[in-house]
Scaffold this active site. Structure first.
Site, PDB file in Angstrom:
ATOM      1  N   ASP A  44       0.831  -1.209   0.000  1.00  0.00           N
ATOM      2  CA  ASP A  44       0.000   0.000   0.000  1.00  0.00           C
ATOM      3  C   ASP A  44       0.865   1.258   0.000  1.00  0.00           C
ATOM      4  O   ASP A  44       1.667   1.443   0.914  1.00  0.00           O
ATOM      5  CB  ASP A  44      -0.901   0.034   1.242  1.00  0.00           C
ATOM      6  CG  ASP A  44      -2.113  -0.862   1.092  1.00  0.00           C
ATOM      7  OD1 ASP A  44      -2.767  -0.781   0.043  1.00  0.00           O
ATOM      8  OD2 ASP A  44      -2.409  -1.630   2.019  1.00  0.00           O
ATOM      9  N   ASP A 155      -7.041  -6.212  -3.807  1.00  0.00           N
ATOM     10  CA  ASP A 155      -7.406  -5.424  -2.628  1.00  0.00           C
ATOM     11  C   ASP A 155      -8.327  -4.234  -2.867  1.00  0.00           C
ATOM     12  O   ASP A 155      -8.785  -3.635  -1.913  1.00  0.00           O
ATOM     13  CB  ASP A 155      -6.143  -4.942  -1.905  1.00  0.00           C
ATOM     14  CG  ASP A 155      -6.422  -4.566  -0.462  1.00  0.00           C
ATOM     15  OD1 ASP A 155      -7.207  -5.277   0.206  1.00  0.00           O
ATOM     16  OD2 ASP A 155      -5.881  -3.557   0.019  1.00  0.00           O
TER      17      ASP A 155
END
Length: 214
Positions: A44, A155
């Site tokens: 991320d 995700d």
């Protein structure tokens, strides 16, 4: 499909697979099970920590370890998707980056999707999804000489047919997706349709098809 999908919550819920317990297998012929394990990245750029924080604490070490372990184990493979971190890592030239290029060239290390990030698809305008894809693909062409043909989207909170269309136009012919509503996943699993061709309702022709693995 929608009139036949039940969104009733399962009695027992597991974080990533709440639909499994409703799949009834009355009988089957025992045979050797083939299991696929896909070592992959999901980094991320921003969530709990900053981009720099994630890079220094996790991503830099992950990339270094990928190169080290793949170099020592020629039969091992790995896939990487987030180009924003790869670009920063390459700004610190070392023997690791040279070896990274070799691993990509010999097929041990595959770059999937190739977007600048693993883009959100739920509330993002198509221009932003496209811009980040162009930026990532340009970097890959200029630095590694490759263009990905497989998308890895595990995700984002929901999946958009617009993103599917953009990826198809960018050269993707296969996609792996993960965050699907349990009711849809249960419906597809019961009918053994977790692998399917995704065609946009507004596309209307086979040229927009993308093979999906769910």
């Amino acid at each position: 499909m929608w009139p036949h999908i039940s969104v009733k919550y399962p009695q027992y819920v597991y974080t990533t697979s709440g639909w499994i317990q409703v799949i009834d297998v009355p009988n089957y012929n025992p045979k050797r099970l083939q299991v696929f394990i896909v070592p992959h990245s999901h980094q991320d750029p921003g969530w709990i920590e900053t981009f720099e924080g994630y890079y220094q604490s996790y991503t830099k070490k992950t990339l270094n370890n990928i190169v080290s372990f793949l170099s020592k184990n020629p039969t091992w493979k790995f896939i990487w998707s987030e180009i924003i971190f790869l670009e920063k890592w390459f700004r610190e030239p070392s023997s690791q980056t040279v070896e990274f290029k070799r691993l990509v060239a010999n097929g041990q290390l595959e770059i999937v999707t190739g977007g600048w990030v693993m883009a959100d698809e739920a509330v993002t305008h198509f221009s932003a999804m496209l811009d980040q894809l162009v930026e990532g693909h340009l970097w890959l062409r200029q630095n590694l000489g490759i263009t990905p043909n497989v998308s890895w989207s595990v995700d984002p909170f929901g999946h958009s047919p617009t993103m599917t269309y953009l990826l198809k136009e960018a050269g993707m012919d296969k996609m792996v997706i993960q965050r699907v509503h349990f009711g849809i996943k249960r419906h597809l699993a019961q009918r053994q349709q977790l692998e399917f061709l995704w065609r946009q309702t507004w596309g209307g022709y086979a040229g927009t098809n993308v093979w999906k693995q769910n």
